[in-house]
Design a protein around this motif. Structure first.
Motif, PDB file in Angstrom:
ATOM      1  N   GLN A  82       0.893  -1.223  -0.030  1.00 53.53           N
ATOM      2  CA  GLN A  82       0.025  -0.145   0.252  1.00 53.53           C
ATOM      3  C   GLN A  82       0.850   1.104   0.048  1.00 53.53           C
ATOM      4  O   GLN A  82       1.779   1.439   0.987  1.00 53.53           O
ATOM      5  CB  GLN A  82      -0.925  -0.107   1.000  1.00 53.53           C
ATOM      6  N   MET A  83       0.793   2.079  -0.826  1.00 55.77           N
ATOM      7  CA  MET A  83       1.505   3.238  -1.110  1.00 55.77           C
ATOM      8  C   MET A  83       0.746   4.492  -1.158  1.00 55.77           C
ATOM      9  O   MET A  83      -0.280   4.794  -1.816  1.00 55.77           O
ATOM     10  CB  MET A  83       2.217   3.226  -2.633  1.00 55.77           C
ATOM     11  N   ASN A  84       0.951   5.368   0.017  1.00 53.52           N
ATOM     12  CA  ASN A  84       0.208   6.523   0.385  1.00 53.52           C
ATOM     13  C   ASN A  84       1.164   7.632   0.012  1.00 53.52           C
ATOM     14  O   ASN A  84       2.394   7.538   0.010  1.00 53.52           O
ATOM     15  CB  ASN A  84      -0.431   6.630   1.438  1.00 53.52           C
ATOM     16  N   SER A  85       0.479   8.846  -0.113  1.00 55.66           N
ATOM     17  CA  SER A  85       1.358  10.147  -0.346  1.00 55.66           C
ATOM     18  C   SER A  85       2.531   9.849  -1.221  1.00 55.66           C
ATOM     19  O   SER A  85       3.800  10.516  -1.054  1.00 55.66           O
ATOM     20  CB  SER A  85       2.057  10.406   1.212  1.00 55.66           C
ATOM     21  N   LEU A  86       2.075   9.265  -2.356  1.00 55.73           N
ATOM     22  CA  LEU A  86       3.113   9.336  -3.586  1.00 55.73           C
ATOM     23  C   LEU A  86       3.936  10.551  -3.635  1.00 55.73           C
ATOM     24  O   LEU A  86       3.069  11.240  -3.786  1.00 55.73           O
ATOM     25  CB  LEU A  86       2.488   8.564  -4.449  1.00 55.73           C
ATOM     26  N   LYS A  87       4.997  10.464  -4.427  1.00 56.89           N
ATOM     27  CA  LYS A  87       5.966  11.464  -4.665  1.00 56.89           C
ATOM     28  C   LYS A  87       6.461  11.186  -6.014  1.00 56.89           C
ATOM     29  O   LYS A  87       6.645  10.034  -6.349  1.00 56.89           O
ATOM     30  CB  LYS A  87       7.066  11.615  -3.597  1.00 56.89           C
ATOM     31  N   PRO A  88       6.742  12.176  -6.814  1.00 61.04           N
ATOM     32  CA  PRO A  88       7.326  11.803  -8.194  1.00 61.04           C
ATOM     33  C   PRO A  88       8.538  10.905  -8.114  1.00 61.04           C
ATOM     34  O   PRO A  88       8.852  10.159  -9.003  1.00 61.04           O
ATOM     35  CB  PRO A  88       7.529  13.377  -8.688  1.00 61.04           C
ATOM     36  N   GLU A  89       9.369  11.030  -6.956  1.00 56.56           N
ATOM     37  CA  GLU A  89      10.690  10.266  -6.925  1.00 56.56           C
ATOM     38  C   GLU A  89      10.247   8.993  -6.460  1.00 56.56           C
ATOM     39  O   GLU A  89      11.033   8.090  -6.749  1.00 56.56           O
ATOM     40  CB  GLU A  89      11.458  10.781  -5.735  1.00 56.56           C
ATOM     41  N   ASP A  90       8.948   8.615  -6.550  1.00 58.82           N
ATOM     42  CA  ASP A  90       8.662   7.045  -6.347  1.00 58.82           C
ATOM     43  C   ASP A  90       8.422   6.496  -7.532  1.00 58.82           C
ATOM     44  O   ASP A  90       8.261   5.186  -7.630  1.00 58.82           O
ATOM     45  CB  ASP A  90       7.226   7.109  -5.297  1.00 58.82           C
ATOM     46  N   THR A  91       8.240   7.145  -8.665  1.00 61.53           N
ATOM     47  CA  THR A  91       8.270   6.515 -10.161  1.00 61.53           C
ATOM     48  C   THR A  91       9.429   5.636 -10.138  1.00 61.53           C
ATOM     49  O   THR A  91      10.520   5.807 -10.152  1.00 61.53           O
ATOM     50  CB  THR A  91       8.399   7.665 -11.193  1.00 61.53           C
ATOM     51  N   ALA A  92       8.965   4.508 -10.546  1.00 64.69           N
ATOM     52  CA  ALA A  92       9.840   3.457 -10.686  1.00 64.69           C
ATOM     53  C   ALA A  92       8.916   1.914 -11.359  1.00 64.69           C
ATOM     54  O   ALA A  92       7.729   1.968 -11.468  1.00 64.69           O
ATOM     55  CB  ALA A  92      10.539   3.166  -9.298  1.00 64.69           C
ATOM     56  N   VAL A  93       9.618   1.278 -11.856  1.00 66.87           N
ATOM     57  CA  VAL A  93       9.151  -0.284 -11.980  1.00 66.87           C
ATOM     58  C   VAL A  93       9.414  -0.804 -10.607  1.00 66.87           C
ATOM     59  O   VAL A  93      10.590  -0.841  -9.924  1.00 66.87           O
ATOM     60  CB  VAL A  93       9.894  -1.326 -12.758  1.00 66.87           C
ATOM     61  N   TYR A  94       8.347  -1.554  -9.781  1.00 66.94           N
ATOM     62  CA  TYR A  94       8.281  -2.113  -8.604  1.00 66.94           C
ATOM     63  C   TYR A  94       8.111  -3.612  -8.810  1.00 66.94           C
ATOM     64  O   TYR A  94       7.419  -4.099  -9.864  1.00 66.94           O
ATOM     65  CB  TYR A  94       7.099  -1.675  -7.812  1.00 66.94           C
ATOM     66  N   TYR A  95       9.186  -4.437  -8.243  1.00 71.50           N
ATOM     67  CA  TYR A  95       9.299  -5.774  -8.285  1.00 71.50           C
ATOM     68  C   TYR A  95       9.004  -6.379  -7.025  1.00 71.50           C
ATOM     69  O   TYR A  95       9.562  -5.801  -5.805  1.00 71.50           O
ATOM     70  CB  TYR A  95      10.458  -6.147  -8.623  1.00 71.50           C
ATOM     71  N   CYS A  96       8.191  -7.596  -6.840  1.00 67.85           N
ATOM     72  CA  CYS A  96       8.212  -8.353  -5.719  1.00 67.85           C
ATOM     73  C   CYS A  96       8.924  -9.676  -5.798  1.00 67.85           C
ATOM     74  O   CYS A  96       9.537  -9.934  -6.982  1.00 67.85           O
ATOM     75  CB  CYS A  96       6.688  -8.909  -5.427  1.00 67.85           C
ATOM     76  N   ALA A  97       9.593 -10.139  -4.689  1.00 66.81           N
ATOM     77  CA  ALA A  97      10.528 -10.965  -4.478  1.00 66.81           C
ATOM     78  C   ALA A  97      10.205 -11.969  -3.571  1.00 66.81           C
ATOM     79  O   ALA A  97       9.812 -11.640  -2.426  1.00 66.81           O
ATOM     80  CB  ALA A  97      11.835 -10.459  -4.578  1.00 66.81           C
ATOM     81  N   ALA A  98      10.530 -13.009  -3.705  1.00 66.08           N
ATOM     82  CA  ALA A  98      10.343 -14.328  -2.602  1.00 66.08           C
ATOM     83  C   ALA A  98      11.612 -14.988  -2.238  1.00 66.08           C
ATOM     84  O   ALA A  98      12.622 -15.099  -2.982  1.00 66.08           O
ATOM     85  CB  ALA A  98       9.472 -15.291  -3.057  1.00 66.08           C
ATOM     86  N   ALA A  99      11.936 -14.890  -0.906  1.00 63.39           N
ATOM     87  CA  ALA A  99      13.152 -15.595  -0.433  1.00 63.39           C
ATOM     88  C   ALA A  99      12.937 -17.167  -0.070  1.00 63.39           C
ATOM     89  O   ALA A  99      11.755 -17.268   0.453  1.00 63.39           O
ATOM     90  CB  ALA A  99      13.704 -14.817   0.875  1.00 63.39           C
ATOM     91  N   ALA A 100      13.735 -17.884  -0.235  1.00 64.78           N
ATOM     92  CA  ALA A 100      13.612 -19.225   0.061  1.00 64.78           C
ATOM     93  C   ALA A 100      13.228 -19.491   1.407  1.00 64.78           C
ATOM     94  O   ALA A 100      12.527 -20.460   2.080  1.00 64.78           O
ATOM     95  CB  ALA A 100      14.355 -20.190  -0.527  1.00 64.78           C
ATOM     96  N   ALA A 101      14.136 -18.688   2.521  1.00 68.20           N
ATOM     97  CA  ALA A 101      13.787 -18.916   3.770  1.00 68.20           C
ATOM     98  C   ALA A 101      12.742 -17.952   4.149  1.00 68.20           C
ATOM     99  O   ALA A 101      12.242 -17.160   3.422  1.00 68.20           O
ATOM    100  CB  ALA A 101      15.329 -18.227   4.589  1.00 68.20           C
ATOM    101  N   GLY A 102      11.984 -18.085   5.410  1.00 64.11           N
ATOM    102  CA  GLY A 102      11.031 -17.314   5.732  1.00 64.11           C
ATOM    103  C   GLY A 102      11.340 -16.025   6.371  1.00 64.11           C
ATOM    104  O   GLY A 102      10.422 -15.276   6.648  1.00 64.11           O
ATOM    105  N   PHE A 103      12.539 -15.485   6.459  1.00 65.82           N
ATOM    106  CA  PHE A 103      12.734 -14.195   7.021  1.00 65.82           C
ATOM    107  C   PHE A 103      12.786 -13.396   5.998  1.00 65.82           C
ATOM    108  O   PHE A 103      12.586 -13.322   4.838  1.00 65.82           O
ATOM    109  CB  PHE A 103      14.344 -14.497   7.485  1.00 65.82           C
ATOM    110  N   SER A 104      12.648 -12.007   6.697  1.00 68.75           N
ATOM    111  CA  SER A 104      12.699 -10.836   5.944  1.00 68.75           C
ATOM    112  C   SER A 104      14.031 -10.396   5.576  1.00 68.75           C
ATOM    113  O   SER A 104      14.842 -10.517   6.458  1.00 68.75           O
ATOM    114  CB  SER A 104      11.913  -9.687   6.639  1.00 68.75           C
ATOM    115  N   SER A 105      14.370  -9.551   4.467  1.00 65.17           N
ATOM    116  CA  SER A 105      15.663  -9.154   4.313  1.00 65.17           C
ATOM    117  C   SER A 105      15.528  -8.125   3.340  1.00 65.17           C
ATOM    118  O   SER A 105      14.772  -7.823   2.315  1.00 65.17           O
ATOM    119  CB  SER A 105      16.404 -10.278   3.383  1.00 65.17           C
TER     120      SER A 105
END
Length: 124
Positions: A82-105
């Motif tokens: 969820q992206m709120n208060s968006l700014k022009p500098e947020d312009t980009a291609v956004y990618y999601c990714a999955a880590a084989a382990a369950g931790f965040s990184s």
């Protein structure tokens, strides 16, 4: 093998909101840590947000802290941004990714699977 498909990108005015979704194939989604990264033209791909396997741990880049929220629904094999208060500098291609382990990184190298990306454009 895990396939990730992002959606929800688009064109929005500054201060607007968007919600990105990333749906994962397979039955092991709940065991993966998930992350969102973004890449602007001429720049390296950069960390945005991450969440661990059960949603109990989240972490954000300083540039989006307080404006973006990452969440997940393991029953739907989906992670959200969820992206709120968006700014022009947020312009980009956004990618999601999955880590084989369950931790965040925050590190790209921790992620084994990547989606194709969704474009977010914020106009001033």
């Amino acid at each position: 093998q895990v396939q990730l498909v992002e959606s929800g990108g688009g064109l929005v005015q500054a201060e607007g909101s968007l919600r990105l979704s990333c749906v994962a194939s397979g039955r092991t989604f709940s065991t993966y840590g998930m992350g969102w990264f973004r890449q602007s033209p001429g720049k390296e791909r950069a960390f945005v947000a991450t969440i661990n396997w059960n949603g109990g741990i989240t972490y954000y880049a300083d540039s989006v802290q307080g404006r973006f929220t990452i969440s997940r629904d393991n029953a739907k094999n989906t992670v959200y941004l969820q992206m709120n208060s968006l700014k022009p500098e947020d312009t980009a291609v956004y990618y999601c990714a999955a880590a084989a382990a369950g931790f965040s990184s925050t590190q790209m190298g921790a992620y084994k699977y990547w989606g194709q990306g969704t474009q977010v454009t914020v106009s001033s």
